[in-house]
Design a protein around this motif. Structure first.
Motif, PDB file in Angstrom:
ATOM      1  N   VAL A  86      22.038  17.605  82.883  1.00 49.70           N
ATOM      2  CA  VAL A  86      23.279  17.508  83.655  1.00 49.70           C
ATOM      3  C   VAL A  86      24.153  16.387  83.115  1.00 49.70           C
ATOM      4  O   VAL A  86      25.360  16.558  82.902  1.00 49.70           O
ATOM      5  N   LYS A  87      23.551  15.230  82.881  1.00 48.13           N
ATOM      6  CA  LYS A  87      24.312  14.097  82.353  1.00 48.13           C
ATOM      7  C   LYS A  87      24.876  14.416  80.966  1.00 48.13           C
ATOM      8  O   LYS A  87      26.001  14.027  80.635  1.00 48.13           O
ATOM      9  N   GLU A  88      24.105  15.134  80.166  1.00 49.91           N
ATOM     10  CA  GLU A  88      24.562  15.490  78.818  1.00 49.91           C
ATOM     11  C   GLU A  88      25.760  16.448  78.871  1.00 49.91           C
ATOM     12  O   GLU A  88      26.748  16.254  78.158  1.00 49.91           O
ATOM     13  N   VAL A  89      25.672  17.461  79.730  1.00 42.99           N
ATOM     14  CA  VAL A  89      26.777  18.419  79.857  1.00 42.99           C
ATOM     15  C   VAL A  89      28.046  17.704  80.305  1.00 42.99           C
ATOM     16  O   VAL A  89      29.134  17.929  79.754  1.00 42.99           O
ATOM     17  N   PHE A  90      27.923  16.824  81.278  1.00 43.13           N
ATOM     18  CA  PHE A  90      29.091  16.101  81.787  1.00 43.13           C
ATOM     19  C   PHE A  90      29.669  15.161  80.729  1.00 43.13           C
ATOM     20  O   PHE A  90      30.881  15.138  80.501  1.00 43.13           O
ATOM     21  N   THR A  91      28.815  14.391  80.059  1.00 41.67           N
ATOM     22  CA  THR A  91      29.275  13.411  79.076  1.00 41.67           C
ATOM     23  C   THR A  91      29.979  14.085  77.904  1.00 41.67           C
ATOM     24  O   THR A  91      31.066  13.656  77.487  1.00 41.67           O
ATOM     25  N   ILE A  92      29.382  15.135  77.371  1.00 36.73           N
ATOM     26  CA  ILE A  92      30.003  15.848  76.242  1.00 36.73           C
ATOM     27  C   ILE A  92      31.308  16.493  76.676  1.00 36.73           C
ATOM     28  O   ILE A  92      32.319  16.453  75.964  1.00 36.73           O
ATOM     29  N   GLY A  93      31.310  17.087  77.872  1.00 32.96           N
ATOM     30  CA  GLY A  93      32.519  17.739  78.372  1.00 32.96           C
ATOM     31  C   GLY A  93      33.674  16.768  78.526  1.00 32.96           C
ATOM     32  O   GLY A  93      34.818  17.072  78.145  1.00 32.96           O
ATOM     33  N   MET A  94      33.417  15.574  79.054  1.00 34.02           N
ATOM     34  CA  MET A  94      34.476  14.586  79.218  1.00 34.02           C
ATOM     35  C   MET A  94      34.937  14.049  77.870  1.00 34.02           C
ATOM     36  O   MET A  94      36.134  13.800  77.664  1.00 34.02           O
ATOM     37  N   SER A  95      34.019  13.876  76.932  1.00 38.59           N
ATOM     38  CA  SER A  95      34.380  13.349  75.609  1.00 38.59           C
ATOM     39  C   SER A  95      35.304  14.295  74.850  1.00 38.59           C
ATOM     40  O   SER A  95      36.076  13.854  73.991  1.00 38.59           O
ATOM     41  N   GLU A  96      35.237  15.571  75.173  1.00 36.19           N
ATOM     42  CA  GLU A  96      36.104  16.551  74.511  1.00 36.19           C
ATOM     43  C   GLU A  96      37.582  16.325  74.822  1.00 36.19           C
ATOM     44  O   GLU A  96      38.459  16.826  74.110  1.00 36.19           O
ATOM     45  N   HIS A  97      37.863  15.564  75.877  1.00 30.11           N
ATOM     46  CA  HIS A  97      39.265  15.339  76.259  1.00 30.11           C
ATOM     47  C   HIS A  97      39.915  14.192  75.486  1.00 30.11           C
ATOM     48  O   HIS A  97      41.118  13.948  75.654  1.00 30.11           O
ATOM     49  N   ILE A  98      39.164  13.505  74.640  1.00 30.75           N
ATOM     50  CA  ILE A  98      39.737  12.386  73.891  1.00 30.75           C
ATOM     51  C   ILE A  98      40.808  12.843  72.899  1.00 30.75           C
ATOM     52  O   ILE A  98      41.918  12.284  72.895  1.00 30.75           O
ATOM     53  N   PRO A  99      40.549  13.845  72.031  1.00 29.23           N
ATOM     54  CA  PRO A  99      41.596  14.279  71.089  1.00 29.23           C
ATOM     55  C   PRO A  99      42.885  14.759  71.767  1.00 29.23           C
ATOM     56  O   PRO A  99      43.979  14.320  71.372  1.00 29.23           O
ATOM     57  N   PRO A 100      42.813  15.637  72.801  1.00 26.66           N
ATOM     58  CA  PRO A 100      44.077  16.033  73.448  1.00 26.66           C
ATOM     59  C   PRO A 100      44.775  14.872  74.151  1.00 26.66           C
ATOM     60  O   PRO A 100      46.005  14.861  74.257  1.00 26.66           O
ATOM     61  N   SER A 101      44.006  13.884  74.599  1.00 27.19           N
ATOM     62  CA  SER A 101      44.623  12.708  75.213  1.00 27.19           C
ATOM     63  C   SER A 101      45.393  11.902  74.172  1.00 27.19           C
ATOM     64  O   SER A 101      46.470  11.368  74.456  1.00 27.19           O
ATOM     65  N   CYS A 102      44.842  11.817  72.966  1.00 24.69           N
ATOM     66  CA  CYS A 102      45.554  11.137  71.876  1.00 24.69           C
ATOM     67  C   CYS A 102      46.865  11.848  71.562  1.00 24.69           C
ATOM     68  O   CYS A 102      47.905  11.198  71.351  1.00 24.69           O
ATOM     69  N   MET A 103      46.831  13.174  71.526  1.00 22.85           N
ATOM     70  CA  MET A 103      48.051  13.937  71.275  1.00 22.85           C
ATOM     71  C   MET A 103      49.065  13.738  72.395  1.00 22.85           C
ATOM     72  O   MET A 103      50.273  13.643  72.159  1.00 22.85           O
ATOM     73  N   HIS A 104      48.577  13.661  73.622  1.00 25.68           N
ATOM     74  CA  HIS A 104      49.457  13.413  74.774  1.00 25.68           C
ATOM     75  C   HIS A 104      50.177  12.077  74.616  1.00 25.68           C
ATOM     76  O   HIS A 104      51.391  11.986  74.863  1.00 25.68           O
ATOM     77  N   VAL A 105      49.439  11.057  74.199  1.00 30.35           N
ATOM     78  CA  VAL A 105      50.033   9.729  74.022  1.00 30.35           C
ATOM     79  C   VAL A 105      51.096   9.749  72.928  1.00 30.35           C
ATOM     80  O   VAL A 105      52.179   9.176  73.072  1.00 30.35           O
ATOM     81  N   LEU A 106      50.804  10.450  71.819  1.00 32.67           N
ATOM     82  CA  LEU A 106      51.750  10.502  70.699  1.00 32.67           C
ATOM     83  C   LEU A 106      53.051  11.209  71.064  1.00 32.67           C
ATOM     84  O   LEU A 106      54.080  10.985  70.420  1.00 32.67           O
ATOM     85  N   LYS A 107      53.013  12.054  72.082  1.00 32.95           N
ATOM     86  CA  LYS A 107      54.217  12.764  72.511  1.00 32.95           C
ATOM     87  C   LYS A 107      55.100  11.922  73.434  1.00 32.95           C
ATOM     88  O   LYS A 107      56.220  12.330  73.757  1.00 32.95           O
ATOM     89  N   GLN A 108      54.574  10.782  73.876  1.00 38.50           N
ATOM     90  CA  GLN A 108      55.327   9.949  74.810  1.00 38.50           C
ATOM     91  C   GLN A 108      56.421   9.167  74.079  1.00 38.50           C
ATOM     92  O   GLN A 108      56.181   8.622  73.002  1.00 38.50           O
ATOM     93  N   PRO A 109      57.634   9.107  74.635  1.00 36.68           N
ATOM     94  CA  PRO A 109      58.751   8.390  73.989  1.00 36.68           C
ATOM     95  C   PRO A 109      58.433   6.933  73.676  1.00 36.68           C
ATOM     96  O   PRO A 109      58.836   6.423  72.625  1.00 36.68           O
ATOM     97  N   LEU A 110      57.704   6.253  74.563  1.00 37.75           N
ATOM     98  CA  LEU A 110      57.383   4.848  74.334  1.00 37.75           C
ATOM     99  C   LEU A 110      56.527   4.683  73.087  1.00 37.75           C
ATOM    100  O   LEU A 110      56.783   3.781  72.262  1.00 37.75           O
ATOM    101  N   ALA A 111      55.508   5.534  72.929  1.00 34.26           N
ATOM    102  CA  ALA A 111      54.635   5.443  71.757  1.00 34.26           C
ATOM    103  C   ALA A 111      55.419   5.742  70.486  1.00 34.26           C
ATOM    104  O   ALA A 111      55.257   5.055  69.465  1.00 34.26           O
ATOM    105  N   GLN A 112      56.272   6.750  70.538  1.00 34.69           N
ATOM    106  CA  GLN A 112      57.081   7.093  69.368  1.00 34.69           C
ATOM    107  C   GLN A 112      58.043   5.971  69.007  1.00 34.69           C
ATOM    108  O   GLN A 112      58.257   5.667  67.828  1.00 34.69           O
ATOM    109  N   MET A 113      58.614   5.329  70.022  1.00 39.26           N
ATOM    110  CA  MET A 113      59.544   4.235  69.776  1.00 39.26           C
ATOM    111  C   MET A 113      58.829   3.050  69.129  1.00 39.26           C
ATOM    112  O   MET A 113      59.333   2.459  68.164  1.00 39.26           O
ATOM    113  N   ILE A 114      57.650   2.690  69.643  1.00 42.06           N
ATOM    114  CA  ILE A 114      56.899   1.558  69.090  1.00 42.06           C
ATOM    115  C   ILE A 114      56.522   1.819  67.640  1.00 42.06           C
ATOM    116  O   ILE A 114      56.722   0.964  66.758  1.00 42.06           O
TER     117      ILE A 114
END
Length: 222
Positions: free
Chosen positions: A17-45
């Protein structure tokens, strides 16, 4: 397709159970990075750093290196945010599922089992925000078993549990980057109630928001 069984959690399921949850949550790191790169503040910096160093150094190498380092640092911050969330989740309930979800009368935890392996998880607890609702928690399905209706079956299991105990409905939280989860919940009849910033500073800075959904139980169908 192998048969999938939804059943109550047993102590021997703990590590899987812990393994399924941990791996599943870790999968959200790449799309979160893309989300940040789309933000105007990140692009401006990034743009300001690149232009400033290009102007001052008269070289393309230094600004490219600086932007690369900023991107790497940003990914580390996001990874840290998810690692912290995973550890908090383990400390709060997933390290002691029996006491948190099975001992109380109006809480439960289920697993989806296929060929003797845990391929999905979900739990529910009385919502602290509204005593008329249960809160769906720790929903996760292994990547290899998605698209087989397992998440829908887990959602229905929670709804049935809530109905049997006389609750008005089920609520849950998901994040802005979990678009597949949002589509699933909306398909299952959940309504978006509100969107708000995650508490971490980096989340507020990058407009990383959480979304609250509610599902109202009807007696005839859901």
């Amino acid at each position: 397709m192998a048969e999938v069984q939804i059943r109550r959690y047993r102590e021997e399921d703990h590590e899987e159970v812990k393994e399924v949850f941990t791996i599943g949550m870790s999968e959200h790191i790449p799309p979160s990075c893309m989300h940040v790169l789309k933000q105007p503040l990140a692009q401006m910096i990034l743009g300001c750093v690149f232009c400033a160093l290009l102007t001052s150094s008269k070289s393309i190498l230094l600004p490219v290196l600086a932007v690369t380092l900023l991107l790497a640092a940003g990914r580390q911050c996001i990874s840290y945010m998810f690692t912290k969330y995973i550890q908090t989740s383990l400390d709060q309930d997933l390290n002691h599922i029996q006491q948190t979800y099975l001992d109380p009368p109006n809480a439960c935890f289920w697993v989806a089992e296929s060929q003797g392996r845990i391929v999905g998880t979900v739990g529910c607890l009385p919502a602290t925000k509204d005593e008329n609702f249960l809160e769906l928690k720790r929903m996760s399905v292994k990547k290899t078993h998605r698209g087989q209706g397992i998440a829908k079956a887990l959602c229905r299991t929670v709804a049935d549990f809530a109905r049997e105990r006389g609750y008005l409905g089920v609520m849950l939280h998901t994040s802005v980057v979990q678009t597949d989860a949002q589509k699933l919940y909306e398909h299952m009849g959940y309504q978006k109630i509100r969107e708000f910033s995650a508490p971490e500073f980096i989340a507020k800075l990058t407009n990383f928001t959480l979304i609250e959904y509610q599902f109202i139980i009807k007696q005839d169908h859901y």
